[in-house]
Design a protein around this motif. Structure first.
Motif, short mmCIF file in Angstrom:
data_model
loop_
_atom_site.label_atom_id
_atom_site.label_comp_id
_atom_site.label_asym_id
_atom_site.label_seq_id
_atom_site.Cartn_x
_atom_site.Cartn_y
_atom_site.Cartn_z
N ALA A 95 -2.67 1.69 17.89
CA ALA A 95 -2.24 3.03 18.32
C ALA A 95 -1.11 3.54 17.43
N GLN A 96 -0.14 2.66 17.13
CA GLN A 96 0.94 3.05 16.23
C GLN A 96 0.40 3.39 14.85
N ALA A 97 -0.55 2.59 14.39
CA ALA A 97 -1.14 2.81 13.07
C ALA A 97 -1.86 4.16 13.01
N ARG A 98 -2.54 4.53 14.07
CA ARG A 98 -3.26 5.80 14.08
C ARG A 98 -2.31 6.98 14.01
N ARG A 99 -1.16 6.85 14.64
CA ARG A 99 -0.18 7.94 14.56
C ARG A 99 0.31 8.12 13.13
N GLN A 100 0.56 7.00 12.44
CA GLN A 100 0.97 7.07 11.04
C GLN A 100 -0.17 7.60 10.16
N THR A 101 -1.38 7.17 10.47
CA THR A 101 -2.55 7.61 9.70
C THR A 101 -2.73 9.12 9.80
N ASN A 102 -2.50 9.67 10.97
CA ASN A 102 -2.65 11.12 11.13
C ASN A 102 -1.75 11.89 10.16
N LYS A 103 -0.56 11.37 9.93
CA LYS A 103 0.36 12.04 9.00
C LYS A 103 -0.16 11.93 7.57
N VAL A 104 -0.65 10.73 7.21
CA VAL A 104 -1.17 10.53 5.86
C VAL A 104 -2.40 11.41 5.62
N MET A 105 -3.29 11.45 6.60
CA MET A 105 -4.54 12.19 6.42
C MET A 105 -4.30 13.70 6.38
N ALA A 106 -3.26 14.16 7.05
CA ALA A 106 -2.93 15.58 6.96
C ALA A 106 -2.60 15.94 5.51
N GLN A 107 -1.87 15.05 4.83
CA GLN A 107 -1.55 15.27 3.42
C GLN A 107 -2.81 15.18 2.56
N VAL A 108 -3.67 14.22 2.87
CA VAL A 108 -4.91 14.05 2.11
C VAL A 108 -5.76 15.31 2.19
N GLU A 109 -5.97 15.81 3.40
CA GLU A 109 -6.85 16.95 3.58
C GLU A 109 -6.28 18.22 2.94
#
Length: 314
Positions: A95-109
């Motif tokens: 769950a913690q990882a997914r929250r961090q991933t959301n931030k990374v993927m926002a930059q990717v997209e």
């Protein structure tokens, strides 16, 4: 886009759930063929191909290594490590990882249509060439973060405190933060060093006048990490790469304008207004992450080779 974890290992952790078809431009071609067997599982060409593609997306500097067998072997060890370690990752860590991933993927997209200078194509085209999708990158990032978070939960407070003391002994500036003002003039090339020095001299003269750092910064500074007034607040010295500047900030007399300081990238004039010792409580999360990375590296280097039963890579 920044690298996820700063090391090739730390940025190369596969989305173990990826099962999309790889294009014929894939690094190892397609086919869901087992190429590695290890205690507890296997790796297919498809998996390793996606793994390589995701790695190169986040670390394009490794593009020249993509067809090197040693490079592929190294990544295969990392992939095996993640596939084995993910089985013991808690739901909380995921769950913690997914929250961090959301931030990374926002930059990717946001950057998909941006041109990647190392490839000469957009990031979206680079993904297509490497046979990966946004979903692949999202799963890859989530697994990377989840392993890091989970491993970090097993680092004890005692070990953290011990490492903190070791860091302070080796790097006395590690826990210092500073507030002040500066002007930085970049040395673009060795041939332009003299011109840069002349520019910082003009800034230095202006700083010592009544106009001070604010005017000098607006007119001369190349530093983009501070405000237009030349000010910086609570700057963590451990995050600065240039040790000349770190030592200068750490040892400066409070409230005094410095001499002109030459670093590996350019010239500085600064004034430190406040210097504080960052408490262990503020530093422990970052230290936990460092120690978790070391644990993962050790597992890949010392444990994974003994798990492998068969590999077509070597």
């Amino acid at each position: 886009m920044s690298k996820l974890l700063g090391l090739i290992l730390a940025a190369t952790i596969l989305c173990t759930g990826c099962r999309v078809e790889v294009s014929d431009k894939g690094l190892l071609q397609f086919e869901d063929q087992v190429i590695i067997e290890y205690a507890g599982g296997s790796v297919t060409k498809e998996e390793l191909n996606i793994f390589l593609g995701c790695t190169l997306f986040f670390n394009p500097a490794f593009i020249e290594e993509k067809n090197d067998i040693g490079f592929q072997e190294n990544l295969s060890h990392q992939l095996i490590a993640i596939k084995t370690l993910m089985s013991s990752v808690s739901e909380n860590s995921i769950a913690q990882a997914r929250r961090q991933t959301n931030k990374v993927m926002a930059q990717v997209e946001e950057s998909l249509e941006d041109n990647n200078p190392l490839f000469g194509v957009s990031n979206k085209e680079m993904m297509d060439q490497n046979g990966i999708t946004v979903e692949d990158l999202e799963n890859y990032t989530t697994d990377t973060m989840a392993i890091l978070v989970e491993t970090g939960t097993h680092v004890s407070k005692e070990k953290l405190e011990q490492r903190y003391e070791e860091y302070l002994e080796l790097y006395p500036e590690t826990n210092l933060t500073v507030t002040g003002s500066n002007v930085f003039v970049k040395i673009e090339t060795p041939e332009l060093k003299e011109k840069a020095f002349e520019k910082i001299q003009k800034a230095y003269a202006l700083i010592q006048s009544e106009q001070g750092f604010e005017s000098a910064s607006k007119m001369y500074s190349d530093d983009t990490t501070k405000t237009s007034e030349g000010k910086f607040e609570n700057l963590e010295l451990r995050k600065l790469l240039d040790q000349t500047l770190v030592k200068a900030y750490a040892g400066a007399e409070i409230g005094k304008i410095s001499d002109i300081i030459e670093t590996s990238t350019g010239f500085y004039v600064f004034r430190i207004d406040e210097r504080q010792v960052e408490p262990f409580s503020e530093f422990k999360d970052e230290l936990r992450k460092i120690m978790a990375q070391e644990t993962i590296v050790n597992y890949i280097s010392n444990e994974v080779p003994g798990l492998i039963k068969y590999s077509e890579l070597y």
